[in-house]
Scaffold this motif. Structure first.
Motif, mmCIF file in Angstrom:
data_model
loop_
_atom_site.group_PDB
_atom_site.id
_atom_site.type_symbol
_atom_site.label_atom_id
_atom_site.label_comp_id
_atom_site.label_asym_id
_atom_site.label_seq_id
_atom_site.Cartn_x
_atom_site.Cartn_y
_atom_site.Cartn_z
ATOM 1 N N GLY A 61 0.877 -1.298 -0.036
ATOM 2 C CA GLY A 61 0.133 0.175 -0.061
ATOM 3 C C GLY A 61 0.715 1.467 0.076
ATOM 4 N N THR A 62 2.169 1.036 -0.104
ATOM 5 C CA THR A 62 2.949 2.392 0.103
ATOM 6 C C THR A 62 3.454 2.700 -1.422
ATOM 7 O OG1 THR A 62 3.920 1.560 2.223
ATOM 8 C CG2 THR A 62 5.175 3.243 1.001
ATOM 9 N N ASP A 156 -5.023 8.974 0.545
ATOM 10 C CA ASP A 156 -4.637 7.621 1.162
ATOM 11 C C ASP A 156 -5.715 6.888 1.890
ATOM 12 O OD1 ASP A 156 -3.396 5.752 2.722
ATOM 13 O OD2 ASP A 156 -1.810 6.709 3.520
ATOM 14 N N HIS A 159 -7.174 2.480 4.650
ATOM 15 C CA HIS A 159 -7.874 2.006 5.682
ATOM 16 C C HIS A 159 -9.392 2.025 5.324
ATOM 17 C CE1 HIS A 159 -5.075 3.889 9.359
ATOM 18 N NE2 HIS A 159 -4.609 3.097 8.260
ATOM 19 N N SER A 180 -4.353 -0.288 0.824
ATOM 20 C CA SER A 180 -3.362 -1.499 1.224
ATOM 21 C C SER A 180 -4.123 -2.556 1.687
ATOM 22 C CB SER A 180 -2.737 -0.717 2.746
ATOM 23 O OG SER A 180 -1.938 -1.760 3.305
ATOM 24 N N ARG A 312 -3.069 -0.957 20.105
ATOM 25 C CA ARG A 312 -1.819 -0.415 19.749
ATOM 26 C C ARG A 312 -2.261 1.397 19.722
ATOM 27 N NH1 ARG A 312 2.003 -3.353 16.552
ATOM 28 N NH2 ARG A 312 3.033 -1.537 16.294
ATOM 29 N N TYR A 314 -2.076 3.591 17.390
ATOM 30 C CA TYR A 314 -2.040 4.264 16.134
ATOM 31 C C TYR A 314 -2.910 5.514 16.303
ATOM 32 C CZ TYR A 314 -0.924 -0.547 14.856
ATOM 33 O OH TYR A 314 -0.649 -1.678 14.226
HETATM 34 N N1 T4K Z 1 -1.094 4.321 4.559
HETATM 35 C C1 T4K Z 1 -1.751 4.139 5.892
HETATM 36 C C2 T4K Z 1 -2.945 4.940 6.304
HETATM 37 C C3 T4K Z 1 -1.312 2.785 6.567
HETATM 38 O O1 T4K Z 1 -1.875 2.831 7.738
HETATM 39 C C4 T4K Z 1 -0.582 2.040 5.988
HETATM 40 C C5 T4K Z 1 -0.009 0.883 6.579
HETATM 41 C C6 T4K Z 1 0.142 2.537 4.729
HETATM 42 C C7 T4K Z 1 -0.143 3.714 3.977
HETATM 43 C C8 T4K Z 1 1.116 1.570 3.905
HETATM 44 O O2 T4K Z 1 0.581 0.377 3.358
HETATM 45 P P1 T4K Z 1 1.360 -1.059 3.380
HETATM 46 O O3 T4K Z 1 2.815 -0.649 2.537
HETATM 47 O O4 T4K Z 1 1.779 -1.477 4.852
HETATM 48 O O5 T4K Z 1 0.488 -2.041 2.736
HETATM 49 C C9 T4K Z 1 0.987 -2.145 10.537
HETATM 50 C C10 T4K Z 1 1.343 -2.326 9.066
HETATM 51 O O6 T4K Z 1 2.446 -2.895 8.841
HETATM 52 C C11 T4K Z 1 0.914 -1.244 8.022
HETATM 53 O O7 T4K Z 1 0.588 -2.056 7.019
HETATM 54 C C12 T4K Z 1 0.039 -0.399 8.520
HETATM 55 N N2 T4K Z 1 -0.299 0.629 8.016
HETATM 56 C C13 T4K Z 1 -0.039 0.059 10.122
HETATM 57 C C14 T4K Z 1 -0.849 0.947 10.631
HETATM 58 O O8 T4K Z 1 0.084 -1.150 10.756
HETATM 59 P P2 T4K Z 1 2.704 -2.458 12.520
HETATM 60 O O9 T4K Z 1 4.063 -2.373 12.659
HETATM 61 O O10 T4K Z 1 1.878 -2.001 13.548
HETATM 62 O O11 T4K Z 1 2.134 -4.210 12.368
HETATM 63 P P3 T4K Z 1 2.638 -5.295 13.492
HETATM 64 O O12 T4K Z 1 3.680 -6.151 12.567
HETATM 65 O O13 T4K Z 1 3.047 -4.957 14.713
HETATM 66 O O14 T4K Z 1 1.245 -6.156 13.514
HETATM 67 C C15 T4K Z 1 0.277 -5.647 14.385
HETATM 68 C C16 T4K Z 1 -0.545 -6.880 14.974
HETATM 69 O O15 T4K Z 1 -1.144 -7.508 14.009
HETATM 70 C C17 T4K Z 1 0.276 -7.766 15.504
HETATM 71 O O16 T4K Z 1 0.654 -7.565 17.002
HETATM 72 C C18 T4K Z 1 -0.419 -9.160 15.386
HETATM 73 C C19 T4K Z 1 -1.125 -8.997 14.071
HETATM 74 N N3 T4K Z 1 -0.475 -9.642 13.148
HETATM 75 C C20 T4K Z 1 0.289 -8.800 12.249
HETATM 76 C C21 T4K Z 1 1.092 -9.451 11.044
HETATM 77 C C22 T4K Z 1 2.153 -8.915 10.234
HETATM 78 C C23 T4K Z 1 -0.757 -10.909 12.685
HETATM 79 O O17 T4K Z 1 -1.541 -11.612 13.167
HETATM 80 N N4 T4K Z 1 -0.425 -11.266 11.569
HETATM 81 C C24 T4K Z 1 0.424 -10.941 10.803
HETATM 82 O O18 T4K Z 1 0.944 -11.228 9.848
HETATM 83 O O19 T4K Z 1 2.127 -2.096 11.185
#
Ligand code: T4K
Length: 369
Positions: A61-62, A156, A159, A180, A312, A314
């Motif tokens: 989504g980036t 963007d 969500h 995304s 979280r 966010y």
């Molecule tokens: N614009 C906006 C407004 C966005 O919110 C985002 C992404 C983007 C653009 C960019 O899109 P992408 O390029 O990412 O497609 C997460 C995501 O990595 C990110 O996609 C998302 N926003 C952002 C808000 O949150 P983290 O670092 O908080 O994720 P993480 O790995 O800590 O995961 C959170 C929880 O989700 C974990 O505690 C458990 C669960 N989880 C996570 C993953 C990856 C699972 O159960 N399985 C999994 O495979 O960033």
């Protein structure tokens, strides 16, 4: 009591047997990426589901954010929100443009249209709002400003999968909108994303830009990047599309329970549904007023964490506080009072399709006093 961790989200996973059949098809065809059959089918299925005319799939989504800015030849300054995931602002920076932060409104956590005009300079060329948590920003007000000053608007909408107002997709607003399909989103393709555009010619250009700029076998029309989605993820996406409505409904039921239980808790604010909006319940943010609640946001956040409830914060810290951006004049906290306060009040509660009644009870027990 089962004390396993409750995470903020949990990915929607397709049925393994059905996925295996699709993998066999991919193996047999030996066509694994570069606009294959599943890629074409997913684009068509998403256009129909999302009620949009043209969509280009991406590898996350980036990159659609980056490519949207490139395709619209955005230069100079881009007005945006500090209250988002850092990818929003990074896409502006990567295009060699200057992000200009504008404060948000408390009612949506999106950019405040009333504060946009004051941030416009002769260098401003675009506005990049975010439908934060899938809550639509005031698109009419933003478009009116864009029209008045001749600015492009790139949403963007990472969500906002499936979010509609009076039956019309929010993805239709502005010049382009991005999605995304990350694992943590309502609808995922493992990693993935998309760019929604309004006409065939623009889609063609986007498809060149996501494939190094190739227009045919020998011609490169622009310095494009490689951000194509492969066949495995497209097939996975087709399967997830079949069950996303059910997942959204399960999230809706969780939101109903949260709201019922939190409605009368002093110092805890949350969002209700907006009239006429089809929400996707991608996140359930609550906002803690420490004085009224008797505990700060961080005290509650760490209390929950200790008990294995992994909400979280966010979007804390604000993007404008990161080292790359904090020197910008628009990053000053005085310029962003609402965003600064909200970033210190927010906790996104666990919200996904496999939360059980017991999970929700366990979460609420920690918050309701
Ligand atoms: N614009 C906006 C407004 C966005 O919110 C985002 C992404 C983007 C653009 C960019 O899109 P992408 O390029 O990412 O497609 C997460 C995501 O990595 C990110 O996609 C998302 N926003 C952002 C808000 O949150 P983290 O670092 O908080 O994720 P993480 O790995 O800590 O995961 C959170 C929880 O989700 C974990 O505690 C458990 C669960 N989880 C996570 C993953 C990856 C699972 O159960 N399985 C999994 O495979 O960033």
């Amino acid at each position: 009591m089962d004390n396993k961790n409750i995470t903020v989200t949990s990915p929607l996973l397709p049925d393994r047997a059905e996925f295996d059949l699709m993998l066999k098809e991919i193996w047999d065809s030996k066509w694994i990426t570069n606009n294959g059959q599943f890629h074409k089918r997913l684009e068509a299925a998403l256009c129909e589901y999302l009620k949009v005319p043209f969509i280009s799939l991406f590898t996350n989504g980036t990159l659609p954010l980056l490519t949207a800015l490139q395709a619209l030849r955005i230069t100079g300054e881009v007005i945006t929100t500090p209250y988002s995931f850092v990818a929003t602002t990074h896409s502006i920076w990567w295009n060699g443009c200057k992000p200009v932060f504008v404060d948000i409104e408390e009612s949506t956590c999106g950019i405040d249209p009333e504060k946009i005009e004051a941030a416009i300079t002769p260098h401003t060329t675009a506005i990049m709002p975010v439908h934060c948590y899938g809550k639509p920003v005031n698109m009419e007000a933003i478009q009116a400003i864009a029209d008045k000053y001749g600015l492009k608007v790139i949403y963007d909408a990472a969500h906002a999968f499936g979010v509609e107002i009076n039956g019309k997709s929010v993805l239709e607003a502005g010049d382009m909108a991005t999605l995304s399909f990350h694992a943590t989103k309502v609808y995922n393709t493992l990693e993935g994303g998309a760019l929604v555009v309004h006409d065939e010619q623009t889609k063609k250009r986007i498809d060149y830009l996501k494939n190094f700029g190739f227009a045919g076998e020998t011609e490169v029309v622009a310095p494009g990047i490689n951000s194509k989605m492969d066949e495995v993820r497209a097939a996975y996406g087709l399967l997830n599309l079949k069950q996303v409505d059910e997942a959204i409904e399960k999230r809706h039921q969780v939101a109903i329970r949260y709201r019922e239980a939190l409605r009368n808790v002093k110092g805890v604010r949350f969002f209700d549904d907006m009239p006429g909006v089809r929400h996707n319940y991608s996140y359930f943010p609550i906002f803690i007023n420490a004085e009224e609640y008797g505990m700060t946001r961080d005290e509650l956040y760490f209390k929950m964490k200790e008990q294995g409830v992994l909400g979280r914060r966010y979007f804390y810290p604000l993007i404008s506080t990161f080292s790359t951006y904090r020197g910008l004049p628009s990053a000053a906290p005085e310029n962003l009072p609402v965003a600064t306060r909200i970033a210190n009040e927010v906790i996104c509660l666990p919200m996904h399709h496999v939360l059980s009644k017991e999970d929700v009870d366990r979460i609420l027990e920690l918050i309701v006093k």
